[in-house]
Design a protein around this motif. Structure first.
Motif, mmCIF file in Angstrom:
data_model
loop_
_atom_site.group_PDB
_atom_site.id
_atom_site.type_symbol
_atom_site.label_atom_id
_atom_site.label_comp_id
_atom_site.label_asym_id
_atom_site.label_seq_id
_atom_site.Cartn_x
_atom_site.Cartn_y
_atom_site.Cartn_z
ATOM 1 N N GLY A 81 57.745 47.485 47.869
ATOM 2 C CA GLY A 81 58.908 47.109 48.662
ATOM 3 C C GLY A 81 58.906 47.733 50.038
ATOM 4 O O GLY A 81 59.212 47.075 51.044
ATOM 5 N N ALA A 95 63.011 47.248 56.011
ATOM 6 C CA ALA A 95 63.064 46.353 57.167
ATOM 7 C C ALA A 95 64.247 46.659 58.066
ATOM 8 O O ALA A 95 64.157 46.529 59.296
ATOM 9 C CB ALA A 95 63.126 44.899 56.697
ATOM 10 N N VAL A 138 56.167 46.011 52.298
ATOM 11 C CA VAL A 138 56.574 44.679 52.742
ATOM 12 C C VAL A 138 57.674 44.780 53.793
ATOM 13 O O VAL A 138 57.633 44.113 54.837
ATOM 14 C CB VAL A 138 57.044 43.824 51.549
ATOM 15 N N GLY A 139 58.676 45.634 53.542
ATOM 16 C CA GLY A 139 59.765 45.792 54.505
ATOM 17 C C GLY A 139 59.297 46.331 55.839
ATOM 18 O O GLY A 139 59.713 45.848 56.903
ATOM 19 N N TYR A 148 64.432 47.278 48.222
ATOM 20 C CA TYR A 148 63.629 48.208 49.023
ATOM 21 C C TYR A 148 63.064 47.522 50.263
ATOM 22 O O TYR A 148 62.948 48.142 51.325
ATOM 23 C CB TYR A 148 62.501 48.808 48.188
ATOM 24 N N VAL A 149 62.696 46.264 50.126
ATOM 25 C CA VAL A 149 62.242 45.505 51.300
ATOM 26 C C VAL A 149 63.325 45.508 52.367
ATOM 27 O O VAL A 149 63.065 45.769 53.550
ATOM 28 C CB VAL A 149 61.865 44.067 50.910
#
Length: 227
Positions: free
Chosen positions: A89, A60, A92-93, A55-56
């Motif tokens: 996730g 991203a 963070v991404g 997911y990150v």
């Protein structure tokens, strides 16, 4: 050029991932859900870590598989844990993307912000959390568009992270709950109906939460308030 290298890496990886994942969708998840559920049961910690990492990367790289992953999280880990892993996730991404874009286009962004009236800059600095939280809560704005808008507006990372964390949680919980009960539908060759997020019983509460998140802004702008 060093400033643009992380952005270039994200663009190249995003293009490669987009091409590689074009054939993966609901039918792939249906076909492999038995193996995935078995693997998660055997390796719960590792599978959760890999899901967050996936997911990150998706957030991203601004890939379009976010909804599929969120539903898959509910299917594999249950509503609550799947939602928690998704929110972690995605946050963070999105934060990685914010930092990379801001670093690559620092000079251009600074010039752009220099054209913003000082009074508006003050409001963005003071009320950025409320504005970003409202945008996150309303499921009408693409996730990556809000990320880029936050970079242009100069939203600080310490504001961006909690606003994103809280703002995407309600919609993630809805999608995860769909995933928790979607196994039978996928097994029969069907696909989940994600339009439920835009139904009145879901959308209106989200719009209400977005309005509540703007109350501090309205309070500070009341007649007689300072600033």
């Amino acid at each position: 050029m060093r400033r643009f290298l992380p952005l270039l890496v994200l663009v190249v990886l995003g293009a490669a991932a987009f091409v590689s994942l074009r054939g993966y969708g609901w039918h792939s998840l249906a076909r492999h859900q038995g193996q995935l559920l078995g693997w998660v049961g055997t390796h719960p910690v590792l599978s959760a870590a890999l899901f967050v990492a996936a997911y990150v990367a998706t957030a991203a790289l601004s890939l379009p598989q976010g909804a599929l992953l969120t539903v898959a999280g509910g299917l594999l880990f249950g509503t609550v844990l799947g939602c928690g892993l998704t929110v972690l996730g995605a946050t963070v991404g999105a934060s990685i993307l914010l930092v990379v874009v801001r670093s690559a286009f620092a000079e251009a962004l600074n010039r752009h912000r220099g054209r913003i009236p000082p009074r508006l800059q003050t409001r963005l600095a003071r009320d950025g959390f409320s504005y970003l939280l409202a945008l996150r809560l309303v499921p009408l704005f693409p996730f990556w568009v809000v990320n880029l808008a936050a970079a242009v507006a100069g939203i600080r990372l310490r504001v961006f992270v909690p606003a994103t964390l809280l703002g995407i949680a309600p919609a993630s919980l809805v999608f995860s709950s769909i995933g928790a009960g979607v196994g039978g539908i996928l097994a029969q060759g069907g696909t989940p109906d994600l339009s439920v997020l835009f139904s009145a019983k879901i959308l209106w509460p989200l719009l209400g939460l977005a309005a509540l998140s703007l109350l501090p802004v309205l309070w500070r702008r009341r007649p007689g308030a300072d600033g």
